[in-house]
Design an enzyme around this catalytic site. Structure first.
Site, PDB file in Angstrom:
ATOM      1  CE1 TYR A 177      87.758  15.813  65.332  1.00  0.00           C
ATOM      2  CE2 TYR A 177      87.512  14.754  67.460  1.00  0.00           C
ATOM      3  CZ  TYR A 177      87.734  14.677  66.097  1.00  0.00           C
ATOM      4  OH  TYR A 177      87.935  13.457  65.517  1.00  0.00           O
ATOM      5  CE  LYS A 224      91.416  15.288  64.619  1.00  0.00           C
ATOM      6  NZ  LYS A 224      91.672  14.228  65.596  1.00  0.00           N
TER       7      LYS A 224
END
Length: 181
Positions: A140, A170
């Site tokens: 992330y 992400k």
């Protein structure tokens, strides 16, 4: 290994009145609501899931509640398992996988800022080395919150060493150049 595809909203972690305890009974209805509206999976303990505000024990309880209360129709579960401490990231990641989570979302350690690529690569390698082969880990990249950007060098290093575990990224950095390279 089936691909994780479709829409995966980050779910909220509900609290009882006063905010002192997680309202575990509320989770099932929320998951059913999201499924009825087309969610293919959910992300528990993501950015709006209050993970950093919860103890490791509370995070595990959220994982259990989500996995136990999800609709019985194939709703996939990813768990935001990144913690400030490496041992807690490893423990929560393995806990989630052992209980049936289909994927993990791991943010870099978010207390120390400006970590070098070498330091971040060593941290990520230490996490991935402790996970089972075939674990689906998404990193992330959210430097505005973590204070740590995930570079292409880190991704390349992890893909060379752990191609069976690193499933994706992400990116909410807001920088389109992150995806170029």
């Amino acid at each position: 290994m089936a691909l994780l595809t479709g829409t995966f909203p980050a779910i909220v972690t509900p609290f009882t009145a006063g905010g002192r305890r997680v309202d575990f009974d509320w989770i099932g209805g929320h998951l059913a609501y999201l499924r009825r509206r087309g969610a293919d999976g959910v992300l528990a303990l993501g950015s709006n899931g209050e993970g950093p505000s919860l103890s490791l024990a509370e995070r595990k309880q959220v994982v259990d509640a989500v996995l136990r209360q999800r609709p019985d129709d194939g709703l996939a579960v990813m768990v935001g398992s990144g913690c400030a401490a490496l041992p807690e990231t490893v423990a929560l990641s393995n806990y989630a996988l052992e209980r049936g989570a289909q994927g993990l979302l791991i943010v870099p350690p978010f207390y120390f800022k400006d970590i070098s690529d070498e330091g971040l690569l060593a941290y990520c390698e230490a996490v991935l080395a402790e996970l089972p082969s075939g674990a689906r880990v998404f990193l992330y990249n959210v430097p505005q919150m973590s204070g740590v950007a995930i570079s292409h060098a880190v991704l390349d290093g992890l893909l060379q060493r752990y191609p069976d575990r690193l499933a994706g990224l992400k990116d909410t950095s807001g920088d389109a150049r992150t995806l170029q390279g």
